[in-house]
Motif scaffolding. Structure first.
Motif, PDB file in Angstrom:
ATOM      1  N   HIS A 111       0.805  -1.221   0.000  1.00  0.00           N
ATOM      2  CA  HIS A 111       0.000   0.000   0.000  1.00  0.00           C
ATOM      3  C   HIS A 111       0.849   1.287   0.000  1.00  0.00           C
ATOM      4  O   HIS A 111       0.549   2.245  -0.710  1.00  0.00           O
ATOM      5  CB  HIS A 111      -0.935  -0.025   1.218  1.00  0.00           C
ATOM      6  N   HIS A 115       1.160   4.492  -2.514  1.00  0.00           N
ATOM      7  CA  HIS A 115       1.052   5.932  -2.214  1.00  0.00           C
ATOM      8  C   HIS A 115       2.218   6.693  -2.854  1.00  0.00           C
ATOM      9  O   HIS A 115       2.021   7.776  -3.425  1.00  0.00           O
ATOM     10  CB  HIS A 115       1.055   6.167  -0.706  1.00  0.00           C
ATOM     11  N   SER A 135       0.176   8.894   6.304  1.00  0.00           N
ATOM     12  CA  SER A 135      -1.217   8.490   6.091  1.00  0.00           C
ATOM     13  C   SER A 135      -1.884   8.289   7.442  1.00  0.00           C
ATOM     14  O   SER A 135      -1.359   8.670   8.486  1.00  0.00           O
ATOM     15  CB  SER A 135      -1.250   7.202   5.266  1.00  0.00           C
ATOM     16  N   ASP A 301      -6.494   7.093  -0.700  1.00  0.00           N
ATOM     17  CA  ASP A 301      -6.403   5.761  -1.302  1.00  0.00           C
ATOM     18  C   ASP A 301      -7.121   5.720  -2.650  1.00  0.00           C
ATOM     19  O   ASP A 301      -8.249   6.203  -2.766  1.00  0.00           O
ATOM     20  CB  ASP A 301      -7.020   4.729  -0.350  1.00  0.00           C
TER      21      ASP A 301
HETATM   22 ZN    ZN Z   1      -3.518   4.889   2.289  1.00  0.00          ZN
END
Ligand code: ZN
Ligand code: KG4
Length: 337
Positions: A111, A115, A135, A301
């Motif tokens: 993840h 980003h 985040s 996201d």
């Molecule tokens: Zn995120």
């Protein structure tokens, strides 16, 4: 090469089609944020259920908007870690089924790597660079030395920056997510109205600690309540935001100087913060460093960032087997699936 990217690690069900890691053909996001607002934070079970309901439609829309069918897609990319395990599993299992049914390769994407890749979508940025990834779940200073080569230079010892902003926002009685509310309300406040201590962290000079700042906010609110005073929320929000941003920027500057990076990049939901963007731009101007900020629509996201990073992972030979699993935690510098 067209990649279909799928993201479901938290409360956004997202899918996108991206060509050669850079050109966004479609980017569809269905958020369950409104359902979580009532509880002041993401409820994992609700998030998982919403993903399961939304995912087929979101993927279909992403294909339709890109003018594609699965036949035009060369590979799928899916976020497999880190995140809420039940939420991740919806995306991973959907992607596994679709990849198997259509006989396409499936690329697992971390993840946070996604980003970072959100910056490739709107610029010709290339590694090496130094990235502040901030985040709701992570605050890292990462040296990005190649498209799939990372070294973590600093990290939070306790709360992530977004988490601290969300919790402080909640204590101030602001709408979830607190990070977004604090950014908004701070525009009407004075950032020097309240003073916060600069947190000291033992060990690495690049590590962060935000839980003390969050406790300070809660203590200030309690003191005012006990005295029956009205607190000026915009002032408190602006002062808190300033102290969080100061911590982030001062470590980022130190790390860039000591490790010799002159290309600075922001990533993650908190990179949408207007003060962080402004202060980062001021630092880069002062130091004559190059700055790359993700476009606001790619800070949170999304599937496009997953498809972008998926392209570079694919080029590096990372392909999942049918045994691909999801993981709630996973370091950024390791590919383990
Ligand atoms: Zn995120
Ligand atoms: O990257 P993200 O969408 O999800 C995670 O991977 O965690 O980040 C969500 C976080 C939340 O904590 C939210 O409050 C924060 O990003 N955030 C902001 C802003 N927009 C989102 N924080 C400060 N200012 C903003 N404008």
């Amino acid at each position: 090469m067209k990649i279909l990217g799928i993201e479901s690690s938290c409360d956004e069900t997202a899918a996108a089609v991206v060509e050669n890691g850079r050109a966004v053909k479609s980017n569809v996001i269905a958020s369950s944020l409104d359902k979580h607002k009532l509880y002041g934070g993401v409820v994992p079970e609700i998030a998982s259920r919403c993903h399961a309901e939304a995912i087929s439609g979101v993927v279909q829309q992403a294909l339709d908007k890109a003018g594609c069918t699965m036949q035009d897609i060369d590979a799928l990319a899916v976020t497999y870690a880190p995140g809420l395990i039940g939420a991740l599993l919806v995306g991973v299992n959907f992607a596994k089924g679709l990849a198997f049914a259509c006989n396409k390769p499936l690329v697992p994407v971390h993840h946070l790597r996604g980003h970072i890749a959100s910056n490739y979508l709107t610029s010709n940025l290339e590694p090496p660079f130094l990235c502040l990834v901030v985040s709701g779940g992570h605050s890292h200073i990462v040296a990005v030395n190649g498209y799939t080569e990372y070294k973590v230079i600093g990290r939070t010892r306790d709360d992530a920056a977004g988490e601290a902003l969300d919790k402080a926002g909640r204590a101030m009685g602001l709408e979830y997510p607190g990070g977004v509310s604090i950014d908004k309300i701070s525009k009407n406040g004075m950032a020097d109205a309240f003073e916060f201590p600069h947190p000291k962290v033992d060990g690495s000079p690049y590590d962060f600690s935000f839980s003390g700042l969050k406790t300070s906010v809660i203590n200030i609110i309690h003191k005012h309540e006990q005295r029956g005073d009205n607190i000026n929320v915009p002032d408190l929000a602006a002062s808190f935001q300033k102290s969080v941003v100061n911590c982030l920027i001062s470590n980022l500057e130190k790390a860039a100087l000591n490790f010799g990076y002159n290309k600075i990049v922001l990533a993650g939901g908190v990179s949408a913060n207007s003060l962080l963007r402004k202060e980062c731009a001021a630092m880069c101007k002062r130091r004559s460093w190059q700055l790359q900020l993700p476009e606001l629509c790619y800070c949170g996201d999304n599937g496009a960032m997953v498809a972008s990073q998926g392209y570079y992972e694919f080029l590096a030979g990372t392909i999942a087997k049918s045994s691909l699993n999801a993981y709630a935690t996973m370091p950024i510098d390791i590919i383990n699936f």
